[in-house]
Design a protein around this motif. Structure first.
Motif, short mmCIF file in Angstrom:
data_model
loop_
_atom_site.label_atom_id
_atom_site.label_comp_id
_atom_site.label_asym_id
_atom_site.label_seq_id
_atom_site.Cartn_x
_atom_site.Cartn_y
_atom_site.Cartn_z
N VAL A 164 -49.68 -27.77 19.73
CA VAL A 164 -50.25 -26.81 20.09
C VAL A 164 -51.87 -27.70 20.99
O VAL A 164 -52.03 -27.22 21.85
N THR A 213 -48.42 -23.64 25.18
CA THR A 213 -48.99 -23.35 26.25
C THR A 213 -48.47 -23.26 27.78
O THR A 213 -48.41 -22.24 28.57
N ALA A 214 -47.69 -24.69 27.60
CA ALA A 214 -47.36 -25.09 29.01
C ALA A 214 -45.89 -24.68 29.71
O ALA A 214 -44.94 -24.58 30.46
N ALA A 225 -50.49 -38.45 31.39
CA ALA A 225 -50.40 -36.93 32.21
C ALA A 225 -49.65 -36.79 33.26
O ALA A 225 -48.61 -35.45 32.58
N SER A 254 -51.44 -30.35 22.14
CA SER A 254 -51.67 -31.07 23.75
C SER A 254 -51.85 -29.74 24.64
O SER A 254 -51.94 -30.70 25.79
N GLY A 255 -51.11 -28.92 24.40
CA GLY A 255 -50.80 -27.91 25.58
C GLY A 255 -49.67 -27.41 25.55
O GLY A 255 -49.60 -26.53 26.99
N ILE A 256 -48.55 -28.21 25.21
CA ILE A 256 -47.77 -27.96 25.25
C ILE A 256 -47.10 -26.82 25.47
O ILE A 256 -46.37 -26.60 25.91
N ILE A 290 -42.62 -31.49 31.98
CA ILE A 290 -42.96 -30.27 32.20
C ILE A 290 -42.17 -29.38 33.02
O ILE A 290 -41.10 -28.21 32.89
N ARG A 301 -48.94 -40.58 26.27
CA ARG A 301 -49.43 -39.60 26.67
C ARG A 301 -49.66 -39.24 28.02
O ARG A 301 -51.04 -38.98 28.68
N ALA A 360 -46.49 -36.59 31.46
CA ALA A 360 -46.18 -35.39 31.30
C ALA A 360 -45.80 -34.28 31.90
O ALA A 360 -45.07 -32.86 32.10
N ASN A 361 -46.56 -33.95 33.17
CA ASN A 361 -46.09 -33.39 33.65
C ASN A 361 -44.97 -33.10 34.31
O ASN A 361 -44.89 -32.14 35.29
#
Lengths: 350, 371
Positions: free
Chosen positions: B42, B48-49, B10, B44-46, B17, B8, B13-14
């Motif tokens: 949904v 959207t990102a 961050a 975790s916002g992935i 992305i 997890r 993750a970024n």
């Protein structure tokens, strides 16, 4: 004398050891139950037992009253039991309203066949919790219902307290930029009760946070006065429910950072395993505070001076209302709405 | 928490992305098969990102959602049968049948109880010898081994008052049916990591080749999901058609042999209608002939109600086949809410509609922190 092995004797022993319907019928058994068991354990004044109502005398300030019923299953769980919970829950409701608790009433609904030994344990726990909080039990009631009509014991307590100062806790006073503080690690009570009920056998077993909050609450009020905008214990529905209530009352958006929300390693592990979000899990000794940003440090210092809130921290702030009432920043840094609890996740936790 | 927090992270993750955005030349359409993946994408916002560079559509991987309403109606009928306890997973209890859910049936007097495992239901049968205990056995290949174990144990201990409503389904036939449909848009699959933990991914290889669709076996945490997406995009960009396992900490090519043997001793592959999809060939697990005595639909056949059509306003089938997003359904958030659902995907913890209702606001942009 009966031979102890005969059925007649077993029935008689049963009479002595368990609650009978007659214990609630107003006769000799009921009087004995109250005079010999309940009154001494709760240090009730014998004169008070003669009347059906207690006279409280003059209270020093505006009077606050609250009532709450307790039906938790199981009756005993790590960190507490239905007795201590019935005291803490009601005292916390008074404390969150800004009052100093002074008196309690106690109503018991007992199921026929309930073990008197278990009742004693619960009464002792009530007495200990009330003493610890400096409140006295001034009135009570006992009813017995037939076997199957209740689950052992249900308890109702009504709490009376005196308001401190003039200001009342009003979540509509929450303003944009107010800081949101949580008094300690969240989600412990709900998981403790669930794990005890379902006999999950986690080691260590999760413990409830059940505790009275009147001392840190009073201290906060005394020190921050009007800069303390709201306080609320995060019981059913957990922290998420409080945030939604505050968003609704204030018209602001409540924003929190998931990474800052305190959760113990044990709670975290169990919640993950069960697929439960600790933000939605009930607490019984943890509260949220909304405070003017300039006084945030003072509020944290004050909370840290009490053991029950020593692990307090800022988890977010209020901000002008966006589309969502409550926003949470999770993992990858995207703000997302936090759902309003819709109930029934963990039934009968208090 | 070990084996969780690192998935997890961050910053990682970024970075993932960024990598995905860096290699994506067109807006590929990926389908996450499992509802657990949908929720985490949904939540975790992935989604959207990555919305502007990729289209993530959500597949049929919610076993509760594809359980026909007739099966739920049957369970409800049994819960009202004298001396009968109906058990199932908590998630199943809120799903609407044709008239009511099992929870509403309970408040109307039905004996419905949530269990965490079919073994708990079996225990209930042992503890209540005068009652019939029925377990509504839903789930993909992931939960089938536990049901099979309960039956093996019931057989061993000669428990006669225990039976199941067999409603286990198989994922791969549903993936095949989606790819074969004329309006299919899926270009790559994120295969369901936990199903593959049991089944392995050997059988996905021939499907992958036959359908020319790359498949990446993917986990459930944000880093797992982003990693699965990154590898899917790499395969698509490189025009490579193969199966890649990116959930190797759990998944082996041949799966869990012991779990598969357990399932096979009790079940065989069969056909059964899926809610919203209709009949999917080989899409279900059925009890073998010598286990039929544990089949509640044989034992209590007179209680099986007639099939009724699902609410026409609910477009669950289109959502689960990835033809529309939940908010493109006219009923979403209006006649259909989590409190008053028209279809299963709105209530199940793995349902796509529930994920959008709970976590998604398309009009919100990230806000600056004011601390």
């Amino acid at each position: 004398m009966h031979d102890p092995s005969t059925p007649a004797c077993r029935i008689e022993m049963g009479l002595a050891d368990t609650i009978q319907l007659a214990h609630g019928e107003g006769g000799r058994l009921m009087r004995q139950l109250i005079e010999n068991r309940i009154a001494p354990l709760l240090s009730l004044d014998r004169s008070g037992l003669q009347s059906d109502a207690a006279v409280l005398g003059q209270l020093d300030g505006e009077t606050v009253v609250t009532t709450d019923s307790f039906v938790v299953s199981p009756l005993f769980f790590p960190g507490g039991d239905i007795g201590s919970l019935a005291v803490h829950g009601t005292i916390n409701d008074l404390a969150m309203a800004g009052a100093t608790p002074t008196h309690l009433t106690l109503a018991l609904i007992l199921e026929e066949g309930f073990a008197l030994q278990t009742l004693d344990r619960i009464l002792n726990s009530i007495a200990d919790a009330a003493n610890h909080c400096g409140v006295s039990v001034v009135a009570g009631d006992t009813k017995v219902v037939p076997r199957g009509a209740a689950d052992g014991i249900f308890i109702n307590t009504t709490g009376i307290g005196v308001l401190q100062g003039d200001s009342r806790m009003r979540p509509d006073r929450i303003e944009a930029s107010d800081q949101l503080i949580v008094s300690g690690p969240i989600g412990k009570h709900g998981l403790a009760v669930l794990s005890a009920r379902e006999k999950f056998g986690f080691k260590p077993a999760p413990e409830s946070d059940s505790a009275p909050l009147h001392q840190p609450a009073q201290d906060l009020r005394n020190q921050l006065d009007l800069d303390l905008h709201a306080m609320r214990d995060a019981t059913r529905g957990g922290v998420a429910a409080v945030l939604h209530e505050w968003a609704e009352a204030s018209g602001q958006t409540m924003w929190i950072d998931a990474a800052k929300v305190p959760v113990t390693a044990n709670t975290h592990a169990i919640a993950e395993l069960l697929g439960i979000d600790p933000l939605f899990v009930a607490n019984e000794g943890t509260f949220l505070v909304a405070v003017h940003p300039d006084r945030c440090e003072a509020a944290l210092d004050c909370l840290r001076s009490h053991s029950v809130s020593a692990q307090c921290c800022v988890i977010g702030h209020a901000q002008p209302r966006d589309v969502s009432a409550v926003l949470i920043r999770r993992g990858i840094g995207v703000d997302q709405p936090l759902d309003e609890p819709s109930g029934a996740m963990l039934p009968r936790i208090c | 928490m070990k084996f969780l927090d690192e998935y997890r992270d961050a910053a990682l993750a970024n970075d993932l992305i960024k990598q995905i955005r860096g290699i994506t030349s067109q807006r590929w359409v990926l389908m996450d098969v499992c509802g657990g993946q949908t929720h985490n994408l949904v939540r975790s916002g992935i989604e959207t990102a990555l919305m502007d560079v990729l289209e993530l559509i959500h597949g049929p991987g919610c076993p509760v959602c594809v359980t026909p309403s007739q099966v739920i109606d049957f369970a409800i009928a049994l819960s009202h049968r004298p001396n009968t306890i109906l058990t199932s997973f908590g998630d199943m209890l809120r799903v609407p049948g044709s008239h009511q859910s099992m929870l509403t049936a309970r408040s109307a007097g039905g004996d419905v109880r949530a269990v965490y495992s079919p073994i708990d239901a079996l225990k209930m049968a042992i503890e209540n010898p005068s009652k019939e205990v029925v377990f509504l056995a839903v789930g993909f290949e992931t939960t089938a081994p536990a049901t099979a174990l309960a039956l093996l144990q019931a057989d061993q201990e000669d428990i006669k008052n225990f039976s199941i409503i067999p409603a286990h389904v198989r994922v791969q036939p549903a993936m095949e049916s989606i790819i074969q449909s004329t309006d299919n848009r899926v270009q790559a699959f994120l295969a369901a990591g936990h199903v593959c933990t049991v089944t392995g991914y050997q059988s996905l290889e021939s499907f992958c080749q036959a359908s020319h669709t790359p498949i990446v076996v993917t986990g459930f945490e944000p880093i797992d999901l982003l990693d699965g997406i990154l590898h899917s995009v790499r395969l698509l960009e490189g025009n490579q058609v193969r199966v890649v396992n990116r959930y190797s900490r759990n998944v082996q090519r041949t799966g869990n042999a012991s779990a598969l043997r357990t399932v096979e001793s009790v079940y065989e592959v069969g056909d059964r209608p899926w809610r919203g999809f209709g009949n999917i060939p080989s899409g279900a697990l059925k009890l073998r002939a010598d286990w039929k005595r544990y089949d509640a639909s044989e034992k209590f056949a007179p209680y099986i109600p007639a099939a009724t059509p699902d609410d026409q306003r609910c477009r669950a089938a289109d959502v689960m086949a990835g033809r529309i997003k939940p908010m493109e359904c006219a009923a979403f958030g209006r006649e259909c809410t989590s409190e008053s659902p028209l279809g299963a995907p709105m209530v199940s913890s793995e349902g796509a509609c529930a994920a959008y209702a709970r976590f998604q606001t398309t009009s919100i942009t990230p806000l600056e922190r004011s601390e």
